[in-house]
Design an enzyme around this catalytic site. Structure first.
Site, short mmCIF file in Angstrom:
data_model
loop_
_atom_site.label_atom_id
_atom_site.label_comp_id
_atom_site.label_asym_id
_atom_site.label_seq_id
_atom_site.Cartn_x
_atom_site.Cartn_y
_atom_site.Cartn_z
N LYS A 1 2.38 7.56 -0.80
CA LYS A 1 3.62 8.75 -0.12
C LYS A 1 3.93 7.83 1.14
O LYS A 1 3.31 7.22 2.30
CB LYS A 1 3.16 9.74 0.61
CG LYS A 1 4.10 10.49 1.48
CD LYS A 1 3.88 11.99 1.53
CE LYS A 1 2.48 11.71 2.85
NZ LYS A 1 1.51 13.08 2.99
N HIS B 1 -10.45 1.40 0.20
CA HIS B 1 -10.20 0.00 0.49
C HIS B 1 -11.77 -0.64 1.46
O HIS B 1 -11.02 -1.79 0.82
CB HIS B 1 -8.42 0.67 1.36
CG HIS B 1 -7.45 0.43 -0.21
ND1 HIS B 1 -7.55 1.77 -0.56
CD2 HIS B 1 -7.19 -0.04 -0.30
CE1 HIS B 1 -6.20 1.81 -1.66
NE2 HIS B 1 -6.24 0.76 -1.69
#
Length: 171
Positions: free
Chosen positions: A100, A35
């Site tokens: 998650k 990212h």
């Protein structure tokens, strides 16, 4: 419910927090380091390793594939670490994320604003997810090893709608 990527806004609007889905199609892995690199490319106006529009990013780092398999274990990582990145990517056209755990209020608002969806994968089920990967290819940042960006072709990838396009959440 079985879904095949890319998802339309109409399909996404029909999803509700808590729905179970089996997702098939192309997804891209990206964790923290990837990212950061993607943001560097965005800031420089350089091409990204994959088109953002309607893409789904899986917050995971696949393990090396054993002989005869497309992927090794491929379980989700903690999504909250991607909160600094998710809103901007959603505003640029990302279709949604898979990970998650919960996400920030800012990310939840970006999901609603862009009519997207966040799917939860089951922590500890990496082998199950690895078996759902039918093809895996490293497409960017190979020096990051498991944190590189991979294009995965998945089939019947089991997920739960964690944050729907209305902002409802399972968390």
């Amino acid at each position: 419910m079985e879904l095949t990527l890319p998802l339309t806004k109409k399909q996404i609007s029909g999803l509700h927090a808590g729905d179970s889905v089996l997702l098939s199609g192309t997804i891209y892995t990206a964790r923290d380091c990837a990212h950061k690199r993607i943001f560097e490319l965005l800031d420089k106006g350089e091409p990204l390793p994959f088109p953002l529009t309607d893409a789904f990013v899986y917050y995971a780092g696949p393990c090396p594939a054993p002989k005869g398999k497309a992927s090794g274990s491929c379980g989700p990582t903690t999504s909250a670490r991607m909160n600094p990145f998710a809103p901007r990517l959603l505003d640029l056209g990302l279709g949604g994320m898979i990970g998650k755990g919960g996400m920030s209020e800012e990310t939840r608002q970006a999901i609603v604003r862009n009519k997207c969806v966040y799917f939860a994968a089951i922590g500890g089920a990496g082998a199950l997810y690895g078996n759902a990967v039918k093809k895996s290819e490293c497409i960017a940042f190979p020096e990051l090893l498991s944190e590189a960006v991979y294009r995965l072709e998945v089939e019947n990838f089991p997920l739960v709608v964690a944050i729907d396009s209305y902002g409802e959440t399972i968390y």
